[in-house]
Design a protein around this motif. Structure first.
Motif, PDB file in Angstrom:
ATOM      1  N   ILE A   1       0.839  -1.210   0.000  1.00  0.00           N
ATOM      2  CA  ILE A   1       0.000   0.000   0.000  1.00  0.00           C
ATOM      3  C   ILE A   1       0.874   1.260   0.000  1.00  0.00           C
ATOM      4  CG2 ILE A   1      -1.880   1.237   1.160  1.00  0.00           C
ATOM      5  CD1 ILE A   1      -2.640  -1.588   0.215  1.00  0.00           C
ATOM      6  N   ALA A   2       1.820   1.308   0.918  1.00  0.00           N
ATOM      7  CA  ALA A   2       2.710   2.471   0.976  1.00  0.00           C
ATOM      8  C   ALA A   2       4.065   2.025   1.497  1.00  0.00           C
ATOM      9  CB  ALA A   2       2.119   3.549   1.883  1.00  0.00           C
TER      10      ALA A   2
ATOM     11  N   ASP B   1      -1.507  11.176  -6.430  1.00  0.00           N
ATOM     12  CA  ASP B   1      -0.997   9.997  -5.721  1.00  0.00           C
ATOM     13  C   ASP B   1      -0.009   9.196  -6.559  1.00  0.00           C
ATOM     14  OD1 ASP B   1      -2.345  10.085  -3.311  1.00  0.00           O
ATOM     15  OD2 ASP B   1      -4.172   9.255  -4.188  1.00  0.00           O
TER      16      ASP B   1
ATOM     17  N   ASN C   1       2.477   6.106  -5.268  1.00  0.00           N
ATOM     18  CA  ASN C   1       2.185   4.711  -5.623  1.00  0.00           C
ATOM     19  C   ASN C   1       3.339   4.083  -6.400  1.00  0.00           C
ATOM     20  OD1 ASN C   1      -0.273   4.964  -4.408  1.00  0.00           O
ATOM     21  ND2 ASN C   1      -1.414   5.304  -6.288  1.00  0.00           N
TER      22      ASN C   1
ATOM     23  N   ALA D   1      -6.021  -1.935  -4.895  1.00  0.00           N
ATOM     24  CA  ALA D   1      -5.593  -1.328  -3.630  1.00  0.00           C
ATOM     25  C   ALA D   1      -5.232   0.149  -3.835  1.00  0.00           C
ATOM     26  CB  ALA D   1      -4.394  -2.086  -3.062  1.00  0.00           C
ATOM     27  N   PHE D   2      -4.509   0.430  -4.917  1.00  0.00           N
ATOM     28  CA  PHE D   2      -4.174   1.834  -5.210  1.00  0.00           C
ATOM     29  C   PHE D   2      -5.449   2.631  -5.502  1.00  0.00           C
ATOM     30  CE2 PHE D   2       0.389   0.735  -6.746  1.00  0.00           C
ATOM     31  CZ  PHE D   2       0.885   0.984  -5.479  1.00  0.00           C
TER      32      PHE D   2
ATOM     33  N   LYS E   1      -7.086   3.437  -2.294  1.00  0.00           N
ATOM     34  CA  LYS E   1      -6.273   4.459  -1.614  1.00  0.00           C
ATOM     35  C   LYS E   1      -6.582   5.854  -2.144  1.00  0.00           C
ATOM     36  CE  LYS E   1      -1.392   5.454  -0.826  1.00  0.00           C
ATOM     37  NZ  LYS E   1      -0.065   5.145  -1.387  1.00  0.00           N
TER      38      LYS E   1
ATOM     39  N   LYS F   1      -9.174   8.008  -0.491  1.00  0.00           N
ATOM     40  CA  LYS F   1      -8.827   8.617   0.796  1.00  0.00           C
ATOM     41  C   LYS F   1      -9.954   8.503   1.828  1.00  0.00           C
ATOM     42  CE  LYS F   1      -5.505  12.035  -0.968  1.00  0.00           C
ATOM     43  NZ  LYS F   1      -4.884  11.177  -1.868  1.00  0.00           N
TER      44      LYS F   1
ATOM     45  N   ASP G   1      -4.583   2.675   5.766  1.00  0.00           N
ATOM     46  CA  ASP G   1      -3.817   1.714   4.961  1.00  0.00           C
ATOM     47  C   ASP G   1      -4.120   0.248   5.293  1.00  0.00           C
ATOM     48  OD1 ASP G   1      -2.729   3.761   3.602  1.00  0.00           O
ATOM     49  OD2 ASP G   1      -0.680   3.519   4.335  1.00  0.00           O
TER      50      ASP G   1
ATOM     51  N   ILE H   1      -7.267  -0.800   3.769  1.00  0.00           N
ATOM     52  CA  ILE H   1      -7.160  -0.859   2.302  1.00  0.00           C
ATOM     53  C   ILE H   1      -6.657  -2.245   1.902  1.00  0.00           C
ATOM     54  CG2 ILE H   1      -5.897   0.002   0.284  1.00  0.00           C
ATOM     55  CD1 ILE H   1      -5.837   2.753   1.676  1.00  0.00           C
ATOM     56  N   HIS H   2      -5.678  -2.739   2.649  1.00  0.00           N
ATOM     57  CA  HIS H   2      -5.094  -4.046   2.349  1.00  0.00           C
ATOM     58  C   HIS H   2      -6.165  -5.141   2.428  1.00  0.00           C
ATOM     59  CE1 HIS H   2      -2.396  -7.488   2.584  1.00  0.00           C
ATOM     60  NE2 HIS H   2      -1.454  -6.703   2.125  1.00  0.00           N
TER      61      HIS H   2
END
Lengths: 222, 173
Positions: free
Chosen positions: A29-30, A178, A182, B45-46, B49, B52, B56, B59-60
């Motif tokens: 995710i990040a 974003d 990403n 997933a992106f 995201k 917003k 996180d 989101i997973h």
């Protein structure tokens, strides 16, 4: 009541399937931020030990850039200071971008990579920073064909050629986009790159800073 | 097994036919969406995201749980098995989608260029989330609620199971 129990049963089965699927296919995710700031990393890699010459003298920048992300509210960098960043572990200041761009991108040393991560169709062709390669999350994940030094290859093969310590600077549309974050997540987590940075003000910021822009579908505008 | 429905709410032939249309419409779109999302969980997933809304770690979970839930709901709706439960779940999913799309339309600071409702595929509406998606999901929500209220109708496995003679009904020797 029976329907409620059945609904929970369906949710349960879906969660088990999701769990197995996530175990088989990892996603990210990040990515974690860098341990050092871009400035510290620059001093370490270039061995100068003195980054003072990188800071734009006060008042020299004719048209200061606002790198503040309006979506972030408080905690963002100071408006008008082109070298302020909201997260030093992720973002690179303009002074360093200029230095790395002049030393490596313009000289085509191959030791730094500038990436245009804007995903909207046609924006890269309309105009990008000279030397910036067009790699978006879609292009990378779907392994679209790209051209590197005139050689056609897949985007993943291209990124596999980047050495872990190589400077990688990513920009997108600035503001709240974003795409840079990403893409950085993929490059760090999937390709093991350790020197990947985001320029917050994005393409408008670099354009405003006076970096050469060019149209076309290749980094150098052909 | 006794039917969930009281006798007065047992649908007639015409309504049963309409409920099949509703079930297949909802199942078709949810199944199509699930298929595309399951192809590329990273991309989904992106996409989550970008809205917003969720932190996180959620989101997973959502990147895998939402498409699997869509797939199972679609499957049960098509078969007409546990259809009322599936219809309630599809209604819940659709309400959350409507909420998510409306929220990006309202919040000026959130820019979502792609709905990602069906992965990369575009059907009915454009990629950019907007009124078209809200109307589309509202229609599907109405279909789901009809199935939740009346049940799946006579052309379903639920009806077959409910109509099957139970051992208690067997003539005593």
């Amino acid at each position: 009541m029976t329907s409620v129990m059945r609904a929970f049963s369906i949710i349960g089965v879906a969660m088990v399937a999701a769990l197995v699927h996530s175990w088989l296919v990892g996603i990210t995710i990040a990515a974690e931020g860098n341990e050092k700031t871009a400035q510290e990393r620059f001093e370490e890699l270039d061995g100068s030990g003195n980054g003072a010459d990188l800071v734009d003298p006060v008042g020299q920048d004719p048209d200061p850039i606002d790198q503040t992300d309006p979506a972030q509210g408080t905690g963002g960098p100071v408006v008008g200071d082109p070298n302020a960043v909201s997260d030093p572990s992720l973002h690179i200041p303009l002074s360093l971008v200029r230095k790395i761009y002049a030393d490596h991108i313009e000289q085509m040393t191959g030791e730094a990579l500038l990436i245009d991560a804007r995903g909207t169709e046609g924006v890269y062709e309309q105009g990008h920073i000279w030397g910036a390669e067009h790699i978006t999350t879609d292009i990378l994940m779907d392994d679209h064909p790209v051209s590197y030094a005139g050689v056609p290859m897949g985007a993943q093969e291209r990124m596999a050629l980047v050495s872990p310590d190589q400077w990688v600077i990513i920009y997108c549309g600035g503001g709240d986009c974003d795409e840079s974050e990403n893409l950085r997540t993929l490059l760090v987590d999937s390709f093991g790159l350790t020197n990947v940075w985001i320029f917050e003000a994005g393409y408008p910021g670099l354009e405003k800073a006076g970096l050469q822009t060019i149209g076309g579908s290749t980094p150098f505008g052909e | 097994m006794a039917s969930d429905l009281p006798e007065k709410r047992q649908p007639g032939a015409l309504l049963s036919l309409w409920l099949v249309v509703c079930r297949f419409a909802v199942a078709g779109l949810l199944g199509f969406a699930a298929y595309h999302k399951l192809q590329d969980p990273q991309e989904f997933a992106f996409a989550i995201k970008a809205y917003k809304i969720l932190p996180d770690h959620l989101i997973h979970v959502s990147a895998f749980a939402i498409p699997w839930l869509e797939a199972l709901v679609a499957l049960t709706l098509v078969m007409g098995l546990w259809a009322r439960a599936a219809a309630f779940l599809s209604a819940g999913l659709l309400v959350s989608f409507i909420f998510a799309i409306a929220s990006v339309m309202i919040r000026a600071d959130v820019e979502v260029s792609e709905c990602s409702c069906f992965g990369e595929a575009v059907i009915i509406c454009d990629k950019e989330p907007g009124w078209c998606h809200i109307i589309q999901n509202t229609v599907l929500l109405a279909f789901s609620l009809m199935v939740a209220y009346w049940g799946p109708g006579r052309l379903s496995m639920d009806h077959m199971v409910a109509s099957a003679p139970s051992p208690d009904d067997a003539p005593q020797a």
